[in-house]
Design a protein around this motif. Structure first.
Motif, mmCIF file in Angstrom:
data_model
loop_
_atom_site.group_PDB
_atom_site.id
_atom_site.type_symbol
_atom_site.label_atom_id
_atom_site.label_comp_id
_atom_site.label_asym_id
_atom_site.label_seq_id
_atom_site.Cartn_x
_atom_site.Cartn_y
_atom_site.Cartn_z
ATOM 1 N N PHE A 207 0.826 -1.201 0.000
ATOM 2 C CA PHE A 207 0.000 0.000 0.000
ATOM 3 C C PHE A 207 0.865 1.256 0.000
ATOM 4 O O PHE A 207 1.994 1.248 0.505
ATOM 5 C CB PHE A 207 -0.895 0.038 1.244
ATOM 6 C CG PHE A 207 -1.881 -1.088 1.339
ATOM 7 C CD1 PHE A 207 -3.168 -0.943 0.838
ATOM 8 C CD2 PHE A 207 -1.536 -2.300 1.924
ATOM 9 C CE1 PHE A 207 -4.091 -1.985 0.921
ATOM 10 C CE2 PHE A 207 -2.440 -3.344 2.015
ATOM 11 C CZ PHE A 207 -3.727 -3.182 1.518
ATOM 12 N N ARG B 27 0.763 5.107 1.526
ATOM 13 C CA ARG B 27 0.067 5.957 2.504
ATOM 14 C C ARG B 27 -0.423 7.213 1.774
ATOM 15 O O ARG B 27 0.362 7.945 1.176
ATOM 16 C CB ARG B 27 1.010 6.346 3.643
ATOM 17 C CG ARG B 27 1.580 5.154 4.394
ATOM 18 C CD ARG B 27 2.372 5.605 5.614
ATOM 19 N NE ARG B 27 3.197 4.513 6.125
ATOM 20 C CZ ARG B 27 2.769 3.543 6.944
ATOM 21 N NH1 ARG B 27 1.504 3.538 7.307
ATOM 22 N NH2 ARG B 27 3.586 2.596 7.363
ATOM 23 N N MET B 28 -1.721 7.483 1.853
ATOM 24 C CA MET B 28 -2.321 8.513 1.008
ATOM 25 C C MET B 28 -2.635 9.831 1.709
ATOM 26 O O MET B 28 -2.778 10.857 1.053
ATOM 27 C CB MET B 28 -3.607 7.977 0.365
ATOM 28 C CG MET B 28 -3.394 6.830 -0.612
ATOM 29 S SD MET B 28 -2.247 7.236 -1.952
ATOM 30 C CE MET B 28 -3.146 8.546 -2.777
ATOM 31 N N ARG C 37 -8.420 6.467 1.360
ATOM 32 C CA ARG C 37 -7.823 5.314 2.023
ATOM 33 C C ARG C 37 -6.483 4.999 1.375
ATOM 34 O O ARG C 37 -6.218 5.394 0.243
ATOM 35 C CB ARG C 37 -8.745 4.095 1.923
ATOM 36 C CG ARG C 37 -10.053 4.273 2.671
ATOM 37 C CD ARG C 37 -10.853 3.000 2.734
ATOM 38 N NE ARG C 37 -11.290 2.539 1.430
ATOM 39 C CZ ARG C 37 -12.019 1.447 1.230
ATOM 40 N NH1 ARG C 37 -12.393 0.722 2.249
ATOM 41 N NH2 ARG C 37 -12.389 1.098 0.018
ATOM 42 N N ASP C 38 -5.637 4.280 2.080
ATOM 43 C CA ASP C 38 -4.353 3.894 1.520
ATOM 44 C C ASP C 38 -4.575 3.070 0.249
ATOM 45 O O ASP C 38 -5.504 2.265 0.170
ATOM 46 C CB ASP C 38 -3.532 3.101 2.535
ATOM 47 C CG ASP C 38 -2.996 3.996 3.640
ATOM 48 O OD1 ASP C 38 -3.183 5.219 3.548
ATOM 49 O OD2 ASP C 38 -2.406 3.471 4.598
ATOM 50 N N TRP C 39 -3.712 3.300 -0.732
ATOM 51 C CA TRP C 39 -3.874 2.785 -2.090
ATOM 52 C C TRP C 39 -3.156 1.445 -2.234
ATOM 53 O O TRP C 39 -1.953 1.338 -2.014
ATOM 54 C CB TRP C 39 -3.308 3.833 -3.053
ATOM 55 C CG TRP C 39 -3.244 3.460 -4.491
ATOM 56 C CD1 TRP C 39 -4.007 2.556 -5.155
ATOM 57 C CD2 TRP C 39 -2.361 4.032 -5.480
ATOM 58 N NE1 TRP C 39 -3.668 2.522 -6.486
ATOM 59 C CE2 TRP C 39 -2.653 3.411 -6.701
ATOM 60 C CE3 TRP C 39 -1.360 5.005 -5.416
ATOM 61 C CZ2 TRP C 39 -1.965 3.733 -7.870
ATOM 62 C CZ3 TRP C 39 -0.686 5.313 -6.572
ATOM 63 C CH2 TRP C 39 -0.990 4.692 -7.782
#
Length: 433
Positions: free
Chosen positions: A361, A363-364, A399-401
């Motif tokens: 992931f 972090r967004m 949300r985290d990608w």
């Protein structure tokens, strides 16, 4: 004196002049030319097929902007290229193999990738030729493919930079999973379609008292992975039950009744089942209450050993049989028709399964912040303005990608592990040992 033809013949005119423009390098930009720089990088079309009318419109707009800039004396370049389109391209090649009675596993990784490269050579050149037929004033000396060596190095470089900054991490979270493609999907790749399903109202017996709680779900097969039921802490109807347990039907597992502010007391009965391994909201609630995470399906959407008597069934076959068994036990209060949005794989249209899985992931939150500020202070404007609210709602709740995919075609994640000490690291080049 030559007469003008009564009808316009594009073959006589367009091919001649495009060839002349190419020979004269009319579209090639050079830093020595001077002038303010103007560059457009073409949104690369997927090598899964050929250009359609949407591409023609989009590329025509880019061509107009590029030609205007060129006539204004700007140092202009329009960079053409194509996208490897990981899932999409692998999918079309797998479909072609299916007609031969083969799968990618029959070929093995290396032979399969050779087939995909053959596909790319055929359709990549077709796309370029189509753009030339449109008269696109691209700088063909700079044509790129997203898996060219230089671009692959750039992808690897950025991955390593973000990993070293702890912006990329491997986590065990709920993702969109396609059981047919057998890969994770991003939220964008899971296309939600309104379908007529059902809302199943099921009875869970409270241990120690003559009372049953009714929960409603659209995916009853996931109840086999329930690890709690939840109510709102301010809901007086159930306040005396918080801390007690219910008996999960069929598998007869004892699970707690918990209180959480996420539960809407006005929705349904005010009681919800919690399946942390199969629902993103349940997953977050499970973390807050330290609940077990029980995955009841395999990668292919088949019920696993955690599903008890339904092990080996397809998820939808399990749903049918489970409902029959619950009805036979008097544990179904009602089944009502229910329109709801269901995620489908954007390539094969299979119903997506939200499931717990170890993936990579980005972090967004910190990446979204400057994008939010740019709209907030007016540097970026939406037309019409009402799209501001949609944009802000998405960005503020981002949300985290999920960036990892379980496919063979595409950029491989440059993470390496030491079997002896367990050390994990990202590397720009292949380790020597």
């Amino acid at each position: 004196m030559a007469k003008l033809a009564q009808k316009y013949d594009p073959k006589e005119v367009e091919e001649k002049w495009y060839r002349q423009w190419m020979e004269d390098q009319r579209f090639h930009g050079d830093s020595a030319d001077g002038g303010d720089p103007f560059c457009i990088v073409i949104p690369p079309p997927n090598v899964t097929g050929i250009l359609h009318m949407g591409h023609a419109l989009n590329n025509n707009i880019q061509d107009v902007l590029t030609r205007v800039a060129r006539m204004q004396g700007k140092n202009t370049v329009w960079v053409p290229g194509t996208d490897h389109a990981g899932i999409a391209t692998q999918n079309v090649v797998e479909r072609a193999l299916k007609k031969e009675g083969k799968t990618r596993d029959d070929l093995g990784r290396e032979a399969f990738l050779e087939r995909v490269w053959e596909w790319k050579q055929e359709y990549g050149s077709t796309i370029s030729n189509q753009l030339k037929k449109l008269g696109a004033s691209c700088d063909w000396d700079r044509e790129r493919f997203t898996m060219d060596e230089g671009l692959s190095k750039a992808v690897r470089e950025i991955f390593c930079r973000l990993y070293d900054k702890d912006m990329i991490y491997r986590g065990h979270r709920i993702i969109n999973w396609c059981p047919r493609c057998q890969t994770a999907l991003s939220d964008e790749e899971s296309e939600h379609v309104e379908v007529e399903g059902a809302l199943y109202h099921l009875k869970y017996a409270v241990k120690g008292v003559k009372r049953k709680l009714v929960v409603a779900t659209t995916r009853p097969e996931t109840m086999l992975g329930d690890t709690a039921v939840a109510v709102n802490p301010r809901d007086e109807r159930y306040r005396d039950l918080v801390g007690k347990t219910v008996i999960l039907p069929i598998v007869n597992r004892e699970i707690p009744i918990i209180a959480d502010d996420y539960v809407d007391p006005e929705f349904g009965t005010g009681v919800v089942k919690i399946t942390p391994a199969h629902d993103p909201n349940d997953f977050e609630m499970g973390l807050r209450h330290d609940l077990a995470q029980i995955n009841v399906m395999t990668d292919t959407g088949i019920m696993n050993e955690e599903a008890g008597p339904y092990e080996g069934m397809d998820r939808f076959e399990c749903r049918t049989q489970l409902m029959e068994d619950l009805k036979a036990g008097g544990l179904v209060e009602q089944v009502e028709k229910h329109m709801h949005a269901v995620g489908h794989c954007y390539r094969c249209d299979t119903v997506v399964e939200p499931r717990l899985s170890p993936q990579w992931f980005v972090r967004m939150k910190s990446l979204a912040r400057p994008a939010i500020e740019a709209v907030g202070d007016g540097r970026i404007k939406f037309v019409p303005e009402r799209w501001n609210k949609t944009y802000m709602g998405w960005m503020e709740n981002i949300r985290d990608w999920c960036i990892s995919r379980q496919i063979w075609w595409g950029h491989r994640i440059p993470i390496f592990y030491c079997d002896d000490c367990g050390h994990e690291w990202a590397a720009r080049t292949e380790p020597e040992k």
